[in-house]
Scaffold this active site. Structure first.
Site, PDB file in Angstrom:
ATOM      1  N   CYS A   1       0.831  -1.217   0.000  1.00  0.00           N
ATOM      2  CA  CYS A   1       0.000   0.000   0.000  1.00  0.00           C
ATOM      3  C   CYS A   1       0.865   1.267   0.000  1.00  0.00           C
ATOM      4  CB  CYS A   1      -0.985  -0.007   1.158  1.00  0.00           C
ATOM      5  SG  CYS A   1      -0.245  -0.418   2.708  1.00  0.00           S
TER       6      CYS A   1
ATOM      7  N   ALA B   1     -17.459   2.582  16.861  1.00  0.00           N
ATOM      8  CA  ALA B   1     -17.089   1.748  15.714  1.00  0.00           C
ATOM      9  C   ALA B   1     -16.357   2.558  14.656  1.00  0.00           C
ATOM     10  CB  ALA B   1     -18.351   1.109  15.125  1.00  0.00           C
ATOM     11  N   GLY B   2     -15.542   3.488  15.118  1.00  0.00           N
ATOM     12  CA  GLY B   2     -14.810   4.347  14.171  1.00  0.00           C
ATOM     13  C   GLY B   2     -13.538   3.696  13.649  1.00  0.00           C
TER      14      GLY B   2
END
Lengths: 295, 424
Positions: B50, B193-194
């Site tokens: 990446c 839930a970030g």
């Protein structure tokens, strides 16, 4: 050659190993690990040979307080080597080696005590009694070391202090596990030790039941029974700092019990006498024997 | 011999560009096959992560092999991108610079998060894939195998890899791992839930965490995260009862007020029976009231505590960089000397063979004149000739080796050829 090995040989090796452990706090070194292993293993081998040689001269490895303390120190070093092998980055030696040296010093202080009486009828019970107490004592010592490590580590984590170089410790969970297992083992062993001692004294009554060693041992075992009941009844005592505190307190009780042999007038380990038989002289005065061996 | 690297990385190319040029494993295979067809004499390895897309090429003859432009064109062409759009963002390294670059990449000195451990596995994977596609050869074998060794040396001789700098990795590796020995039997409660929760869960999962419960005001988002990490979802109203069961809490909500107050915690404290509770409060403002950290057996860490550890690690790691760079320099110099010396191999072989024939002829003549020599005597004479030959060849070969440290010794090789009448 074996005759030339003296307590000082392995005590000095452990002393150097402890100094190397302490030096972790100050600086990094690529060779320290090798030196640390070298001195620890050399000391352990020297002590093993020394104890083996003693068994050939004396009545057995547990026949005198001197041998008993040295054997306890030997087991503790064995535990140290095993733990250091599995956790090389942890400063386990910093907590265990002082206890080893302490046991060796106490052994040296008790070197002039007479061996325990040996009689065929009581030999088996005597060995059981000594063996149980030996393993119980080593378990309490390991529990104490891991308990102190737990308290230091928990304090550091609670106060968010950075991990000091050279003072890396195993996780709280691991310390707690070893700690609680050590205390469980100690309770069983010391209880069996006291029971076998009672049987021994019933078969061949030599000690009054009011002897300071007997009383202090009973107090220690009573404390451990209370600890067990406390842990069974009070669930929070099964983990965390409470276990650590309980093992530290158990260690203090044990030190009190062992210290009684040093300072109180007890018949459990006879006071110095002047033996006439050379073999008995070797058993009762190992330091004198060492001096002659070295000469 | 020519080694070249053409590619882009997080240093010089945007994420969008890296995404456009990235290869998945299937694409890598296809690209290597196509590269082999286009440049049959060239060895190639394609590293795509990446943070970087890099093509390593190596060829025996210095004037052969694809140029910078040709590799760039190949990369752009494979993805259907115009060369003009990407050319300025592609950089090139050749010779020892290319080798040094690969060593730095493998040792994670060129990574976005310095010292992160995944890059070495990615380099190995790229090399293995190239081997499977038969696009490697003696040069790429040597370079990539050396890169793996160099990376290990940097890991062993410096503490660069022990110092983590991202907040979730520090939280898990340096703090949670000091409380818990293993994570597979621990109950992890994630509040919110970030992105931060997602990243922390990745590290927890790597550490072995299996029992994950997610509590979030948006049930849908919680369910998505739970599916991703094979966890379960609990309703927001069950927060306190989940807290009773939890061993480790990661809290990352965007709430303006604390989600768990001291009074809340005191309600459930007795039910926990003083079981250790490790709380990573990664929210701003905090989700857990700081006073909870004073409760028995609670280890509460806020973002500030973790940031301080990250900064400390970054400083310590920067201090390790000169040692790591010295290792890279040392290994690059050694590798290049070996590589250059390897190029002198054919000449050395010829030289040795050239002396072998006269030696054998002389021996034959001598043994004919001395028929009384027994087997032992003959062996002694043969050994004496061998020793003489080795002594005669030793100075020129040593000179050749010394000169190879600074590059391929073309002039010296030429002189050898002329002096000893060696043929190409």
């Amino acid at each position: 050659m074996i005759e030339r090995i003296q307590i000082l040989c392995f005590a000095a090796s452990y002393g150097v190993a402890l100094a190397l452990e302490i030096s972790r706090l100050g600086f990094r070194s690529a060779v320290r690990g090798v030196l640390l292993w070298g001195f620890s293993v050399a000391g352990f081998l020297a002590q093993t040979l020394y104890l083996w040689h003693r068994t050939r001269l004396a009545d057995g490895p547990l026949s005198s307080p001197f041998d008993w303390y040295l054997l306890a120190a030997w087991l503790l070093v064995l535990a140290y080597l095993v733990l250091a092998y599995w956790r090389p980055a942890s400063a386990i030696g910093l907590f265990l080696l002082p206890l080893v040296l302490g046991l060796i010093v106490v052994a040296a202080l008790l070197a002039d005590r007479t061996p325990l009486a040996v009689n065929r009828a009581t030999r088996a019970w005597g060995a059981l009694h000594g063996g149980f107490l030996l393993f119980g004592t080593v378990a309490v010592f390991i529990g104490f070391a891991t308990g102190v490590m737990y308290l230091v580590h928990a304090y550091r984590l609670k106060h968010k202090l950075p991990q000091r170089r050279g003072l890396q410790l195993p996780s709280l969970e691991w310390l707690e596990r070893v700690n609680s297992r050590a205390i469980s083992l100690a309770i069983v062993m010391l209880l069996l030790g006291v029971i076998s001692g009672a049987v021994l004294n019933t078969v061949r009554p030599e000690l009054p039941w009011s002897d300071p060693i007997v009383v202090s041992s009973l107090v220690t075992v009573a404390w451990l029974v209370i600890v067990t009941l406390f842990v069974v009844v009070y669930r929070p005592a099964r983990q965390g700092r409470k276990v650590a505190y309980l093992t530290v307190a158990s260690f203090l009780f044990l030190v009190f019990s062992l210290g009684a042999a040093l300072v109180l007038n007890t018949k459990h380990a006879g006071l110095p006498e002047q033996p006439t038989d050379p073999a008995r002289a070797a058993r009762s005065a190992p330091l004198e024997f060492e001096r002659r061996g070295a000469a | 011999m020519k080694v070249r690297m053409v590619g882009c990385s997080h240093h010089n190319a945007s994420l969008e560009l890296r995404e456009r040029l990235a290869f998945n494993p299937l694409q890598t295979k296809a690209a290597l096959q196509r590269f082999r067809l286009t440049f049959p004499q060239t060895e190639a390895v394609l590293l795509s992560t990446c943070n970087r897309v890099e093509v390593y090429t190596a060829v025996d003859a210095p004037d052969e092999g694809p140029s910078h432009e040709q590799v760039a064109e190949f990369l752009a062409g494979f993805h259907g991108v115009s060369l003009y759009e990407v050319f300025d963002d592609l950089f090139e390294r050749t010779g020892d610079d290319a080798v040094r670059h690969l060593f730095s990449v493998a040792a994670s000195l060129d990574s976005m998060v310095l010292g992160e451990p995944h890059i070495l596995a990615q380099v190995k994977q790229a090399y293995q894939l190239a081997m499977q596609e038969n696009s490697t050869g003696p040069l790429t074998h040597a370079i990539f195998q050396a890169a793996v060794k160099v990376a290990r040396r940097v890991t062993n001789e410096t503490s660069l890899h022990q110092k983590r700098v991202s907040i979730p990795s520090v939280a898990v590796a340096e703090f949670a791992a000091q409380v818990f020995e293993q994570f597979d039997d621990k109950r992890v409660l994630v509040i919110g839930a970030g992105e931060m929760a997602d990243e922390t869960l990745r590290y927890l999962r790597e550490a072995g965490a299996r029992q994950v419960t997610i509590v979030n005001r948006s049930y849908e988002r919680a369910r998505e995260l739970a599916q991703q990490w094979e966890g379960r979802v609990a309703p927001w109203d069950d927060l306190l009862s989940e807290l009773v069961r939890a061993d480790l809490v990661v809290s990352t909500t965007g709430a303006a007020q604390p989600v768990v107050t001291l009074a809340n915690y005191q309600q459930i404290e007795a039910q926990r029976f003083q079981r250790p509770l490790f709380v990573l409060d990664l929210a701003i403002p905090r989700d857990f009231e700081p006073a909870i950290g004073q409760c028995l057996q609670v280890y509460l860490y806020s973002l500030d505590d973790l940031k301080a550890a990250c900064d400390r690690n970054r400083r310590e790691r920067d201090a390790e960089m000169p040692r790591a760079l010295a290792i890279i320099e040392d290994e690059t110099a050694r590798f290049m000397a070996d590589l250059h010396h390897r190029s002198t191999g054919p000449i050395i072989q010829q030289l040795k063979r050239g002396w072998q024939t006269p030696k054998e002829e002389e021996l034959r003549r001598l043994f004919n004149k001395l028929p009384q020599l027994d087997e032992r005597g003959r062996a002694e004479v043969e050994q004496a000739f061998d020793r003489l030959l080795n002594k005669l060849l030793h100075p020129p070969l040593e000179t050749l080796r010394d000169e190879s440290r600074h590059g391929i010794p073309h002039a010296l090789l030429d002189a050898f050829k002329r002096l000893f009448q060696l043929m190409d």
